[in-house]
Design an enzyme around this catalytic site. Sequence first.
Site, PDB file in Angstrom:
ATOM      1  N   ASP A 157      -1.522  -6.176   3.226  1.00 49.72           N
ATOM      2  CA  ASP A 157      -2.027  -5.698   1.871  1.00 49.72           C
ATOM      3  C   ASP A 157      -3.304  -6.630   1.869  1.00 49.72           C
ATOM      4  O   ASP A 157      -2.558  -8.124   2.466  1.00 49.72           O
ATOM      5  CB  ASP A 157      -0.643  -5.737   0.912  1.00 49.72           C
ATOM      6  CG  ASP A 157      -1.012  -5.766  -0.701  1.00 49.72           C
ATOM      7  OD1 ASP A 157      -1.302  -4.328  -0.777  1.00 49.72           O
ATOM      8  OD2 ASP A 157      -1.580  -6.690  -1.219  1.00 49.72           O
ATOM      9  N   THR A 158      -3.634  -6.794   1.110  1.00 52.60           N
ATOM     10  CA  THR A 158      -5.390  -7.973   0.940  1.00 52.60           C
ATOM     11  C   THR A 158      -4.903  -8.373  -0.523  1.00 52.60           C
ATOM     12  O   THR A 158      -5.054  -7.513  -1.351  1.00 52.60           O
ATOM     13  CB  THR A 158      -6.095  -7.666   1.431  1.00 52.60           C
ATOM     14  OG1 THR A 158      -6.712  -6.801   3.127  1.00 52.60           O
ATOM     15  CG2 THR A 158      -7.037  -9.051   1.343  1.00 52.60           C
TER      16      THR A 158
END
Length: 206
Positions: free
Chosen positions: A84-85
Amino acid sequence: MTEQQNPLATHLSKYRVVLTSNSPRRRELLAQLGWDFTVRTLSDVDESYPEGLTNEETACYIARKKAEAHAAQMAEDELIITADTIVCSEGRVLGKPADAVDAKQMLKQLAGRTHQVVTGVAIVTPAKQQTFAVTSDVTFAPLTDAEIDFYVSHYRPFDKAGAYGIQGGAALFCQKMVGDYYNVMGLPVCRLHETLRQIAPDMMEE
């Protein structure tokens, strides 16, 4: 002569590697490493997180939640990679924009400032779990309203945290970057490779 393969890829062959991501950029980056993998996605993963976490804790928390959502489907021979960014600017976490208005507001906040891009990664097998996060600093040039309007209407960055993708038209905005470029794209592949070596030394040849 037989083409030599990445040693880690050879030993990962004992697992079925599964990338749980809708991101074509993560798929491209993982494919470039020469690993065989499949893609598995879920459409309803809860990406909420508690308040009070640091940026890296937040990214790791969401990556773990994604991994937990896939755990029920995990086979004994699978190794799952989730990521996840998030984009962080002046204490605010910028996720994916809800619409064009939201995207433009995000870009206005990023324009002329330095922000952080943080990717959390979870690596899970039935016996092991490891998470890590990588942070890169990105400085944007000042942007006019017209430049922002054009970018949003032309590139439609609604599937990207912070409303931009570094590998696309936003490359024109990036004055400076400190850290891992691939992390800003969505998958810090060097750190991923290093972590796999650390948590599964039996995969590596002496």
